[in-house]
Design a protein around this motif. Structure first.
Motif, mmCIF file in Angstrom:
data_model
loop_
_atom_site.group_PDB
_atom_site.id
_atom_site.type_symbol
_atom_site.label_atom_id
_atom_site.label_comp_id
_atom_site.label_asym_id
_atom_site.label_seq_id
_atom_site.Cartn_x
_atom_site.Cartn_y
_atom_site.Cartn_z
ATOM 1 N N GLY A 50 20.421 9.626 -13.033
ATOM 2 C CA GLY A 50 20.785 10.625 -14.281
ATOM 3 C C GLY A 50 20.045 10.643 -14.931
ATOM 4 O O GLY A 50 20.055 10.816 -16.063
ATOM 5 N N ALA A 51 18.895 9.683 -14.933
ATOM 6 C CA ALA A 51 17.703 10.416 -15.475
ATOM 7 C C ALA A 51 16.729 12.030 -15.599
ATOM 8 O O ALA A 51 17.188 12.456 -14.425
ATOM 9 C CB ALA A 51 17.037 8.765 -14.735
ATOM 10 N N THR A 52 15.864 11.454 -16.029
ATOM 11 C CA THR A 52 15.206 12.229 -15.758
ATOM 12 C C THR A 52 13.750 11.733 -16.419
ATOM 13 O O THR A 52 13.255 10.476 -17.171
ATOM 14 C CB THR A 52 14.986 13.843 -17.091
ATOM 15 N N LYS A 53 12.653 12.542 -15.057
ATOM 16 C CA LYS A 53 11.089 11.800 -15.503
ATOM 17 C C LYS A 53 10.682 12.073 -16.878
ATOM 18 O O LYS A 53 10.310 13.103 -17.440
ATOM 19 C CB LYS A 53 10.356 12.716 -14.640
ATOM 20 N N GLN A 54 10.497 11.035 -17.318
ATOM 21 C CA GLN A 54 9.635 11.206 -19.279
ATOM 22 C C GLN A 54 8.061 11.258 -18.387
ATOM 23 O O GLN A 54 7.377 10.405 -17.478
ATOM 24 C CB GLN A 54 10.102 9.819 -19.811
ATOM 25 N N PRO A 55 7.192 11.713 -20.077
ATOM 26 C CA PRO A 55 5.974 11.125 -19.446
ATOM 27 C C PRO A 55 5.529 10.201 -19.198
ATOM 28 O O PRO A 55 5.936 8.542 -19.424
ATOM 29 C CB PRO A 55 5.048 11.166 -20.667
ATOM 30 N N GLY A 56 4.370 9.431 -18.054
ATOM 31 C CA GLY A 56 4.398 8.586 -17.433
ATOM 32 C C GLY A 56 4.495 7.652 -16.224
ATOM 33 O O GLY A 56 4.112 6.456 -16.135
ATOM 34 N N GLN A 57 5.829 8.349 -16.252
ATOM 35 C CA GLN A 57 6.385 7.560 -15.303
ATOM 36 C C GLN A 57 5.984 8.024 -13.698
ATOM 37 O O GLN A 57 5.179 9.377 -13.668
ATOM 38 C CB GLN A 57 7.959 7.721 -16.044
ATOM 39 N N ILE A 58 6.769 7.279 -12.931
ATOM 40 C CA ILE A 58 6.584 7.893 -11.479
ATOM 41 C C ILE A 58 7.847 8.038 -11.070
ATOM 42 O O ILE A 58 9.204 7.967 -11.569
ATOM 43 C CB ILE A 58 5.866 6.179 -10.685
ATOM 44 N N THR A 111 3.589 10.306 -6.843
ATOM 45 C CA THR A 111 4.795 11.104 -7.952
ATOM 46 C C THR A 111 4.558 11.049 -9.396
ATOM 47 O O THR A 111 4.750 11.552 -9.872
ATOM 48 C CB THR A 111 5.651 10.119 -7.580
ATOM 49 N N ALA A 112 3.375 10.077 -9.381
ATOM 50 C CA ALA A 112 2.727 10.390 -11.171
ATOM 51 C C ALA A 112 2.853 11.984 -11.542
ATOM 52 O O ALA A 112 2.900 12.212 -12.649
ATOM 53 C CB ALA A 112 1.861 9.747 -11.136
ATOM 54 N N LEU A 133 1.725 -9.156 -1.862
ATOM 55 C CA LEU A 133 2.571 -7.637 -1.781
ATOM 56 C C LEU A 133 1.451 -7.191 -3.289
ATOM 57 O O LEU A 133 1.072 -5.773 -3.081
ATOM 58 C CB LEU A 133 3.850 -7.743 -2.573
ATOM 59 N N LEU A 134 1.399 -7.971 -4.203
ATOM 60 C CA LEU A 134 0.714 -6.739 -5.295
ATOM 61 C C LEU A 134 -0.685 -7.243 -5.465
ATOM 62 O O LEU A 134 -1.164 -6.332 -5.802
ATOM 63 C CB LEU A 134 0.725 -8.139 -7.022
ATOM 64 N N ASP A 135 -1.083 -7.713 -4.456
ATOM 65 C CA ASP A 135 -2.675 -7.644 -4.452
ATOM 66 C C ASP A 135 -2.769 -6.350 -3.323
ATOM 67 O O ASP A 135 -3.500 -5.927 -3.227
ATOM 68 C CB ASP A 135 -3.409 -9.018 -3.362
ATOM 69 N N ALA A 136 -2.101 -6.070 -2.822
ATOM 70 C CA ALA A 136 -1.893 -4.924 -1.206
ATOM 71 C C ALA A 136 -1.737 -3.847 -1.772
ATOM 72 O O ALA A 136 -2.295 -2.792 -2.113
ATOM 73 C CB ALA A 136 -1.451 -5.163 0.025
ATOM 74 N N TYR A 137 -1.081 -3.825 -3.318
ATOM 75 C CA TYR A 137 -0.204 -2.706 -4.222
ATOM 76 C C TYR A 137 -1.513 -2.227 -5.107
ATOM 77 O O TYR A 137 -2.119 -1.117 -5.603
ATOM 78 C CB TYR A 137 0.733 -2.952 -5.225
ATOM 79 N N GLY A 138 -2.703 -3.330 -5.092
ATOM 80 C CA GLY A 138 -3.771 -2.699 -6.140
ATOM 81 C C GLY A 138 -3.477 -3.135 -7.839
ATOM 82 O O GLY A 138 -3.837 -2.459 -8.550
ATOM 83 N N ARG A 189 0.921 -1.266 0.272
ATOM 84 C CA ARG A 189 -0.583 -0.005 -0.241
ATOM 85 C C ARG A 189 0.897 1.159 -0.059
ATOM 86 O O ARG A 189 0.116 2.612 -0.848
ATOM 87 C CB ARG A 189 -0.544 -0.447 1.066
ATOM 88 N N TRP A 190 1.940 1.074 0.415
ATOM 89 C CA TRP A 190 2.847 2.621 0.866
ATOM 90 C C TRP A 190 3.328 2.529 -0.595
ATOM 91 O O TRP A 190 3.247 3.395 -1.010
ATOM 92 C CB TRP A 190 3.784 1.968 2.283
ATOM 93 N N LEU A 191 3.531 1.230 -1.403
ATOM 94 C CA LEU A 191 4.607 1.690 -2.308
ATOM 95 C C LEU A 191 3.461 2.145 -3.417
ATOM 96 O O LEU A 191 3.598 3.141 -4.623
ATOM 97 C CB LEU A 191 5.161 0.566 -3.441
ATOM 98 N N ARG A 192 2.059 2.360 -3.617
ATOM 99 C CA ARG A 192 0.987 2.384 -4.348
ATOM 100 C C ARG A 192 0.301 4.094 -3.999
ATOM 101 O O ARG A 192 1.079 4.770 -5.053
ATOM 102 C CB ARG A 192 0.019 1.940 -4.042
ATOM 103 N N ARG A 193 1.161 3.819 -2.931
ATOM 104 C CA ARG A 193 0.448 5.450 -2.292
ATOM 105 C C ARG A 193 1.194 6.680 -3.008
ATOM 106 O O ARG A 193 1.400 7.313 -3.955
ATOM 107 C CB ARG A 193 0.416 5.775 -0.680
#
Length: 262
Positions: A113-121, A99-100, A189-194, A90-94
């Motif tokens: 060294g990356a930069t945020k791209q559309p669709g990324q979190i 951050t999206a 874990l993935l169920d909790a993430y949704g 749940r923490w990861l999902r939040r």
């Protein structure tokens, strides 16, 4: 005012002065602070708050009170509690949802060294048990945001899955986890993430993530980083983990797979 060296911190180290954490700042620290301020502004209290810089140029962060693993090995029992695993999901999902929509500063700079791209979190990228802070059976949050950065949701999830499930291979002398129990915890874990997409994607993403982390450690060690040299055994373990995950049957990634053959 009291001054205490905090446990852990393989790459940066930290001291607690009063109730404020002081850590060596790096070139990406201002961007990470902008991220933490974004989370604070959204009402997210399960991460440190950025407090700027001290007179020595070190970053200052609020202290998350609670229990951490520190240098303990084997890890404490709370690492393997289902209740904590679901809180991690749940923490990861939040964090990912919040951050999206995060817009990095114009001088954006991250550890990788990356930069945020559309669709990324923006993922924590190291949401492992050794960075967790707990209070009894409650997850307080995760510290050490130094290597946070843009990625897909799956990329950040993959690294958390390795130690929490665990899908990381056991250290020498440690027993291997039961395959059905690992499958159960993976899907819990993935169920909790949704997570609603095809979970078979992790059959590819997890080995890629493990190998990329191992490569980064070796590259830093080759460049003379003493902390990375100390982590070279972990790089070898990550490579072995990737090989072991590659060998898992296709059925492992299907919800309910842990109930087979019972």
């Amino acid at each position: 005012m009291s001054k205490t060296k905090l446990p852990g911190g393989n790459t940066t180290g930290a001291v607690l002065i009063g109730d404020v954490v002081h850590k060596r700042a790096r070139s990406w620290t201002p961007t990470v602070h902008a991220l933490l301020q974004h989370l604070e502004g959204a009402g997210f209290d399960a991460a440190p708050r950025a407090l700027g810089f001290d007179d020595e140029g070190r970053e200052m962060l609020t202290f998350l009170p609670g229990e951490t693993i520190g240098e303990r090995h084997p890890w404490p029992d709370w690492v393997w509690a289902d209740s904590l695993l679901t809180q991690v999901g749940r923490w990861l999902r939040r964090v990912h949802d919040l951050t999206a929509g995060f817009t990095p500063p114009a001088d954006e700079r991250w550890f990788l060294g990356a930069t945020k791209q559309p669709g990324q979190i923006i993922g924590h990228q190291d949401a492992a048990p050794y960075n967790a802070v707990v209070d009894g059976d409650r997850l307080v949050g995760f510290c050490d945001w130094d290597i946070a950065g843009p990625s897909t949701r799956e990329w950040d999830l993959a690294f958390a899955i390795l130690p929490w499930v665990p899908l990381a291979s056991p250290r020498p002398g440690e027993p291997a986890a039961d395959p059905r129990e690992r499958a159960r915890r993976f899907h819990l874990l993935l169920d909790a993430y949704g997570y609603e997409d095809d979970r078979h994607t992790f059959a590819t993403v997890i080995p890629q993530r493990a190998r990329r982390q191992a490569e980064a450690i070796r590259a830093m060690a080759a460049a003379g980083d003493p902390a990375a040299r100390a982590l070279l055994p972990i790089a070898a373990l990550l490579d072995q983990s990737a090989t072991d995950v590659d060998a898992l049957p296709e059925s492992f990634w299907s919800p309910g797979s842990w109930q087979l053959d019972r």
